[in-house]
Motif scaffolding. Sequence first.
Motif, PDB file in Angstrom:
ATOM      1  N   LEU A  95       4.970  13.988   1.080  1.00  0.00           N
ATOM      2  CA  LEU A  95       4.871  12.836   2.121  1.00  0.00           C
ATOM      3  C   LEU A  95       4.368  11.795   1.591  1.00  0.00           C
ATOM      4  CD1 LEU A  95       3.810  14.749   5.512  1.00  0.00           C
ATOM      5  CD2 LEU A  95       6.131  14.272   4.596  1.00  0.00           C
ATOM      6  N   LEU A  96       4.759  10.454   2.127  1.00  0.00           N
ATOM      7  CA  LEU A  96       4.228   9.169   1.511  1.00  0.00           C
ATOM      8  C   LEU A  96       3.985   8.417   2.561  1.00  0.00           C
ATOM      9  CD1 LEU A  96       3.797   7.377  -0.997  1.00  0.00           C
ATOM     10  CD2 LEU A  96       6.024   6.424  -0.775  1.00  0.00           C
ATOM     11  N   LEU A  97       2.790   7.631   2.636  1.00  0.00           N
ATOM     12  CA  LEU A  97       2.663   6.673   3.793  1.00  0.00           C
ATOM     13  C   LEU A  97       2.695   5.251   3.128  1.00  0.00           C
ATOM     14  CD1 LEU A  97      -0.416   7.732   5.892  1.00  0.00           C
ATOM     15  CD2 LEU A  97       1.919   8.065   6.190  1.00  0.00           C
ATOM     16  N   LEU A 121      10.550   9.417   8.168  1.00  0.00           N
ATOM     17  CA  LEU A 121      10.083  10.407   9.266  1.00  0.00           C
ATOM     18  C   LEU A 121       9.642   9.726  10.502  1.00  0.00           C
ATOM     19  CD1 LEU A 121       8.586  13.210   7.116  1.00  0.00           C
ATOM     20  CD2 LEU A 121      10.952  13.096   7.970  1.00  0.00           C
ATOM     21  N   ALA A 122       8.815   8.593  10.353  1.00  0.00           N
ATOM     22  CA  ALA A 122       8.030   8.057  11.494  1.00  0.00           C
ATOM     23  C   ALA A 122       7.772   6.638  11.243  1.00  0.00           C
ATOM     24  CB  ALA A 122       6.935   8.989  12.032  1.00  0.00           C
ATOM     25  N   GLU A 123       7.400   6.003  12.266  1.00  0.00           N
ATOM     26  CA  GLU A 123       6.637   4.621  12.011  1.00  0.00           C
ATOM     27  C   GLU A 123       5.459   4.637  12.927  1.00  0.00           C
ATOM     28  OE1 GLU A 123       7.861   0.125  13.030  1.00  0.00           O
ATOM     29  OE2 GLU A 123       9.170   0.940  11.306  1.00  0.00           O
ATOM     30  N   PRO A 124       4.345   5.210  12.643  1.00  0.00           N
ATOM     31  CA  PRO A 124       3.472   5.561  13.777  1.00  0.00           C
ATOM     32  C   PRO A 124       2.530   4.112  13.968  1.00  0.00           C
ATOM     33  CG  PRO A 124       2.716   6.277  11.599  1.00  0.00           C
ATOM     34  CD  PRO A 124       4.042   5.885  11.376  1.00  0.00           C
ATOM     35  N   VAL A 126       3.096   0.706   9.570  1.00  0.00           N
ATOM     36  CA  VAL A 126       2.859   2.054   8.434  1.00  0.00           C
ATOM     37  C   VAL A 126       3.948   2.803   8.792  1.00  0.00           C
ATOM     38  CG1 VAL A 126       1.436   3.973   8.117  1.00  0.00           C
ATOM     39  CG2 VAL A 126       0.250   1.967   8.723  1.00  0.00           C
ATOM     40  N   ARG A 127       4.693   3.295   7.869  1.00  0.00           N
ATOM     41  CA  ARG A 127       5.822   4.200   7.839  1.00  0.00           C
ATOM     42  C   ARG A 127       5.616   5.546   6.986  1.00  0.00           C
ATOM     43  NH1 ARG A 127       7.852  -0.903   7.339  1.00  0.00           N
ATOM     44  NH2 ARG A 127       9.460  -1.677   8.916  1.00  0.00           N
ATOM     45  N   VAL A 128       6.216   6.683   7.589  1.00  0.00           N
ATOM     46  CA  VAL A 128       5.972   7.972   6.817  1.00  0.00           C
ATOM     47  C   VAL A 128       7.377   8.359   6.255  1.00  0.00           C
ATOM     48  CG1 VAL A 128       5.076  10.492   7.252  1.00  0.00           C
ATOM     49  CG2 VAL A 128       4.400   8.571   8.634  1.00  0.00           C
ATOM     50  N   HIS A 134       1.004  -1.250  -0.027  1.00  0.00           N
ATOM     51  CA  HIS A 134       0.160  -0.094   0.047  1.00  0.00           C
ATOM     52  C   HIS A 134       0.821   1.404  -0.081  1.00  0.00           C
ATOM     53  CE1 HIS A 134      -3.459  -2.718   1.068  1.00  0.00           C
ATOM     54  NE2 HIS A 134      -2.748  -3.231   1.999  1.00  0.00           N
ATOM     55  N   LEU A 135       0.561   2.126  -0.871  1.00  0.00           N
ATOM     56  CA  LEU A 135       1.175   3.551  -1.088  1.00  0.00           C
ATOM     57  C   LEU A 135       0.077   4.465  -0.945  1.00  0.00           C
ATOM     58  CD1 LEU A 135       3.852   2.677  -3.715  1.00  0.00           C
ATOM     59  CD2 LEU A 135       4.289   2.918  -1.415  1.00  0.00           C
TER      60      LEU A 135
END
Length: 816
Positions: A236-238, A257-260, A246-248, A228-229
């Motif tokens: 920005l891209l998830l 940037l993050a892995e929420p 899920v990564r940012v 999934h993109l």
Amino acid sequence: MSDADSPYRAPRPGRPDTGDSRTWADDSKAWADTRDAHRLIAEALARLVAADPTIPPHPYLSRHLAHHAARGEVLDDAHVPLAVLPWESSANVRTLLRQSDAVSAARRQEWLEAWARIEPFIGGAGPDSRLTSLHLAHHAATRPRTPLDTSAARVSGSRVTPLWSDWTAQDNVLAVSETRLASLARTTTTDGRSLLVSGDDHGTIRMWEPHGVPAMAPLHTYGGAVQHLLPLPGDLLLSAGTDGSVRVWHLTRGQLLAEPVHRPGTWVSALTLFAAKDAPEVVLVAHSDGRLGALDPVTFRPVDTPLPSLDPAPALLSGVGLGGAQGMALAVAQGRRVRVWDPRRPDGYTYEHQHEGAVRALVDLAAPGRYALCDDSGYIGFRDASTGRETPVAPAPPAGPVVALTALTVAGRAAVASGGSDHTLRVWDARTGAAIGGPLEGHTAPPVALTTLPGTSQATSRELPVPAGQELLVSAGADHTLRRWKPGGPGVGAGRAVRRPVTAAALSGPGSTAGAPLIAVADESGTALWDTGTGRPVALPAGHAPVTAFASARVRGEPLLVTAHSDAGIQLWSLERGAHAAPARLAGLLGHSLPVRSMAAFPHEGRALLVTGGEDGTVRLWDLDRVGALACREDHLLSVRDVAVLDTARGSRIASAGTDGTVRLWDPVALRPVGAPLHCEQRVVNAVAAVPVDEPDGAELVASGGEDGTIRLWDPGTGRPVGRRLDIGDGPVAALAFFRTATGRPCLAATGPGGTIHLWDTDTGSHLLRIVTGSPLGALDALDARQPGGPHPEHPVLLAAGVAGVCVFDIRMEGR
């Protein structure tokens, strides 16, 4: 080499070349436009290319010559000559051609365009294979349906001489990935550029320019497949996939940037944006256990907001815009059940619907309250989120899972594109469900993800004119390719319509001109016989169902053509009146209940016999002299894929291959089984061929080609395998053909949906040659070397046919 002799040195404009030792780096300062410098470099480098394409050029030439020619606006066959292309290592000729301006477009680029068609698939092939493939591609593009011209047919170093072709392969490959692609999206950067973003099975994310060049360094998740993109504003891209996270990402910086979200032991089944009425937009994340959460699309922190309850199973999600200020409803698919959740309603879900197959994709449409979906049964339809009212597509696509959907605009109409397990894309009117244009064919494996590019983007090149406001379709396939398409149009080549895929083709022996081969070719539009010596066709009389298989026979001295048809019938045609007279129908054979997929005619004890294998699972034996049935066997489970006739120490034997994974041997008298079935361990056996061995008893081996992409040789006497497995390496084996070279070397040709013909020496098991066509192949046929009266009687003739058409060439493995 001195600086004075260096090809990298350019003279100053308006001044004589004094021959001093200043380098091009110094002189280039005087150029107002660097295009002039690149042009001079390309001209100098082209002079260094040997005329013989078998001589390897300097690595700088193979790596950079095409680039200099493109920058100098002289990208043509003169500045990038044929002899350097088989050694070309930059793998960017096709993208340079797409970026060429009108000046380059007006130049002669026949060899460059031929190379561009096979460049994505050439891989690590050796020089012989690369040159041979280029030669065949050039002939197919420049001499379609043209009689053999021996004076222009030879290319030094090529292992083939093209005899005749009717080939219209598409040239729409944007990029080739080393790994299997799993997801695809389009994003627009803050500086206004449109980029494609792909995710693969190895956790790598790549960005591509619309013309196929990598836009920046890949991003590595070091997790599972990226399925999934979700692009967001601000570059920005998830990403999400099989590792449950899920990564940012910041795309243009290439930063994580993050892995929420991180939930090991699960996978993310859906990732989408959703905005309820009078509520802020959120990112919805569904996991394989049915857990559904929401994230703030700016801070990426969990959001406490009303959400629907899900079953403990993977869910697909799509927000469905309700129009105006009404916000969105949420379409939810879990297995075969589809529900729509409307947060405005106190009872939540508005309706529920059961499908025949598991739902594979959901997509929101531009029309308020409408969405599209597809499932494993082949269903594609449009529904109203409030009432559940259905509009199925018509005509229905072929049976089989539909695995991907995307919304787009075609000629001002809202549309949906679908990708099916039959490797084909189709486009549908989102209002009426009617098909827009014909099927889009070219992938050699199912398209797994779809997206669009704006028609005014950089992807709109000279070979893809697109009206303003219309979008291009982009697909990511399980064949590792990114491809672009012009929806509703006749194809993506330089204005050429893509021909109907060949359903059957065969060599029918000498025609009327110097013994040139006669070719039988069938597609959905009809059947014709082509004389490769004259280029003249003769149509088979109309009125019959499409041909599914051919065979050639001789009955009491009369040449016959045997055709099998999609209505399960078999027809006999006389060719006695010559290659340019319409064949006369002699008789018909009835017995199969489903279409015949393979036939072989052979003489036995003074009679002309025919063996057929059908989708009804039967093998049938026919007497062509008396035009009658002799025997029928139903031992195979499901369908019979191929039949062949071989000579053994105990006489002739019939071999049949089936979807049950076996090859079975039969005697040609009463069709009695000979020995136990050969359990080939190749899953489905698609092809079978007789392979002679150089032994005193003249016995032959049986070659089986399997769904697993391997070829095995079998001793029909012992039922045991002989030698090692041969692996084509690019998908299931679709067809096999045996021939001997001019010196008697035994060779086996094999092909499959990857579009590459592989040649092996059956005595040693060594791989001899790869012939890359760039389009799926499904049929091979061979005429043995030293055929009496042939145009080159010392060389075997090979036919290959598939989605793009048919080509015929002789094989010259020994000598040049």
